[in-house]
Design an enzyme around this catalytic site. Structure first.
Site, PDB file in Angstrom:
ATOM      1  CD  GLU A 133      -3.390  -1.283   2.151  1.00  0.00           C
ATOM      2  OE1 GLU A 133      -2.999  -0.575   3.026  1.00  0.00           O
ATOM      3  OE2 GLU A 133      -4.035  -1.857   2.005  1.00  0.00           O
ATOM      4  CD  GLU A 141      -4.617  -5.903   1.984  1.00  0.00           C
ATOM      5  OE1 GLU A 141      -5.308  -5.109   2.679  1.00  0.00           O
ATOM      6  OE2 GLU A 141      -3.435  -5.785   2.085  1.00  0.00           O
TER       7      GLU A 141
END
Ligand SMILES: *[C@@H]1O[C@H](CO)[C@@H](O)[C@H](O)[C@H]1NC(C)=O
Ligand SMILES: *[C@@H]1O[C@H](CO)[C@@H](O)[C@H](O)[C@H]1NC(C)=O
Ligand SMILES: *[C@@H]1O[C@H](CO)[C@@H](O)[C@H](O)[C@H]1NC(C)=O
Ligand SMILES: *[C@@H]1O[C@H](CO)[C@@H](O)[C@H](O)[C@H]1NC(C)=O
Ligand SMILES: *[C@@H]1O[C@H](CO)[C@@H](O)[C@H](O)[C@H]1NC(C)=O
Ligand SMILES: *[C@@H]1O[C@H](CO)[C@@H](O)[C@H](O)[C@H]1NC(C)=O
Ligand SMILES: *[C@@H]1O[C@H](CO)[C@@H](O)[C@H](O)[C@H]1NC(C)=O
Ligand SMILES: *[C@@H]1O[C@H](CO)[C@@H](O)[C@H](O)[C@H]1NC(C)=O
Ligand SMILES: *[C@@H]1O[C@H](CO)[C@@H](O)[C@H](O)[C@H]1NC(C)=O
Ligand SMILES: *[C@@H]1O[C@H](CO)[C@@H](O)[C@H](O)[C@H]1NC(C)=O
Ligand SMILES: *[C@@H]1O[C@H](CO)[C@@H](O)[C@H](O)[C@H]1NC(C)=O
Length: 428
Positions: free
Chosen positions: A205, A342
């Site tokens: 991320e 995710e």
């Protein structure tokens, strides 16, 4: 995954990227997954899958628990597992880490980290990869974290730059890049012959800002700071390993000239996931020669408290459908495979009602592979204990951050079993 606030930035004009690095060899060793246009392939046959996330797997003390977890995944039809390839602590945490038998690979106590190859160190990751091979599960291994969890980018920044610093110095400071690459080469050289590695992942991320440090003036929409880093690091990994796939690990934010908008409290808001504020530019990054497939993440409820605000014109389910479609369009245009790496909704009822809709959209529209966050394992032999932070093994169950799903939650479990069967039928 990470919960928290996000700082707003100014918009600027874009910067073009180019790369001269040669693409990788398609003549991969047997058992290595590779790409074939918009799909994956394995040993000459299509490879479509349901995967999952379990960052805690290398943190387990018991090898029997590692084995039983991977065996349960295999039984559920899971083919790919994403876990952290990093675990870093600083000197002040060492006494606690020793006392609690915490896994760590990097120890920071100066501007250069030390490797822990011992039984509390990389030997635990070795075992996870060895066991995954036994259960025919392939691993996406992530090199560092944008967030503080388990020792991410800000440990590099704190120890190498010190205060005052901005989060984005992680991407541009040559000493930091060099310490990052020293770790990357350690991990890649250790596991590069293993067919149990699905892909290398540059960072979890990546964003211009982190948990504690803000972003600086050089990392803003259109600056291309992150895209340049992705290019440089993917080229570096490719120079070490010609065969395994490489991906970003990014959340998949866009930098659109006309970003998506939504109503909040009678105000039309520009959506940060589409306006470049996070620093990522999914479209240009997916086009890089050594980024082999796209990743994106999806947590509407954590990202937008506005979703439940009276008068807002969207829903959790609809945000997800739009987000899935936007990534599919890009992957189609670029011609590379795509993974929802995710995703999650909070609460059992929300999971049960929303997951089938999202999963069907991803699977049917693009045959994209899906990796829900996160796997829940029951009946571990390990007793109740804190791993780190608030992450704990409780009565033999792995950590629950609200997104975990366990085999006793049959409605959610069956959604994934069914998806795994669909993907299996598309594989060779
Ligand atoms: C590659 O893709 C083509 C067409 O998309 C398909 O016909 C072929 O079977 C695929 N090969 C592998 C190894 O997946
Ligand atoms: C730490 O965990 C290892 C297994 O990974 C175990 O063999 C060892 O006994 C544990 N040490 C302590 C002090 O609990
Ligand atoms: C080291 O870790 C401790 C505990 O998490 C933290 O308080 C401290 O700020 C860290 N130091 C550095 C330099 O990152
Ligand atoms: C870290 O460095 C400090 C000061 O140099 C030293 O006192 C301490 O023992 C070191 N800690 C570890 C775990 O190496
Ligand atoms: C060590 O563990 C104790 C007890 O969990 C905690 O209060 C303390 O903050 C920890 N110290 C560091 C440096 O992480
Ligand atoms: C990987 O394979 C190469 C070529 O066979 C060999 O030189 C190297 O030592 C192997 N690396 C590991 C970590 O086993
Ligand atoms: C919300 O309304 C705005 C303005 O009409 C529109 O541009 C946007 O697409 C809507 N968003 C959703 C998710 O419906
Ligand atoms: C909504 O807007 C009103 C009027 O501008 C303001 O007073 C109120 O604080 C806002 N509420 C929220 C939650 O932002
Ligand atoms: C389910 O989603 C709704 C809509 O976002 C939210 O209000 C509710 O709190 C969620 N349920 C749980 C248990 O989190
Ligand atoms: C866990 O153990 C309980 C009691 O022994 C058993 O009923 C249950 O089926 C087990 N669950 C799993 C997922 O293995
Ligand atoms: C399933 O197991 C989890 C973890 O132990 C527990 O929190 C939950 O209450 C159990 N039952 C259901 C129906 O979720």
């Amino acid at each position: 995954m990470r919960v928290g606030v996000f700082a707003s930035l100014l918009a600027l004009a874009g910067a073009a990227l180019g790369s001269a690095t040669k693409r990788w060899s398609t003549d991969v060793p047997s058992g290595f997954v590779t790409t074939n246009g918009t799909t994956f392939s394995l040993d000459g046959k299509p490879f479509a899958f349901v995967g999952t996330n379990a960052y805690w797997l290398p943190l387990l003390e018991s090898q029997a628990d590692v084995d039983s977890t991977l065996a349960s995944m295999q039984a559920a039809g899971v083919k790919v597992l994403r876990t952290w390839g990093f675990n870093a602590i600083n000197g002040s945490e060492l006494a606690n880490a020793t006392a609690t038998n915490l896994t760590y690979y990097q120890l920071w106590n100066s501007s250069t980290w030390e490797l822990n190859e011992g039984p509390q160190g990389l030997q635990r990751l070795d075992y996870v990869i060895e066991s995954a091979a036994k259960y025919d599960i392939k691993i996406i291994l992530t090199f560092t974290n944008n967030w503080f969890g388990y020792g991410g980018a800000e440990l590099y920044i704190n120890w190498i730059v010190g205060a005052p610093a901005t989060h984005d110095e992680f991407y541009t400071n040559p000493a930091i890049v060099s310490e990052y690459q020293r770790y990357v080469s350690t991990i890649v050289n250790r596991y590069m012959n293993s067919s149990a590695i699905f892909a290398w992942e540059l960072m979890n991320e990546a964003r211009c800002s982190g948990d504690l440090l803000p972003s600086g003036p050089n990392c803003k929409p259109g600056s291309g700071t992150l895209a340049l880093w992705y290019q440089q690091q993917s080229d570096y990994v490719r120079s070490l390993d010609p065969y395994h796939m490489i991906t970003t690990g990014g959340e998949g934010q866009f930098y659109w000239a006309q970003p998506a908008t939504y109503w909040y409290n009678n105000t039309l808001v520009s959506d940060y996931n589409y306006n470049g504020e996070a620093g990522e530019d999914f479209e240009s990054t997916l086009g890089l020669p050594n980024i082999d497939f796209g990743t994106y993440h999806m947590y509407p409820q954590t990202w937008y408290p506005e979703l439940d605000f009276p008068g807002s014109n969207w829903t959790v389910e609809q945000f997800g459908l739009d987000w899935i479609d936007a990534h599919i369009s890009t992957a189609m245009m670029v011609g590379k495979p795509l993974i929802i790496e995710e995703f999650g909704a909070l609460g059992l009822t929300n999971k049960t009602s929303i997951y089938p809709v999202w999963v069907q959209e991803a699977l049917n529209t693009y045959h994209a592979s899906i990796m829900p966050w996160q796997w829940g394992q029951l009946n571990l032999t390990e007793p109740t204990h804190i791993l780190k932070y608030a992450d704990e093994i409780l009565d033999g169950a792995t950590p629950n951050d609200g997104y975990a799903f366990y085999p006793n939650q049959t409605d959610v479990w069956n959604i994934l079993l069914n998806a795994a069967a669909v993907q299996e039928s598309r594989s060779g």
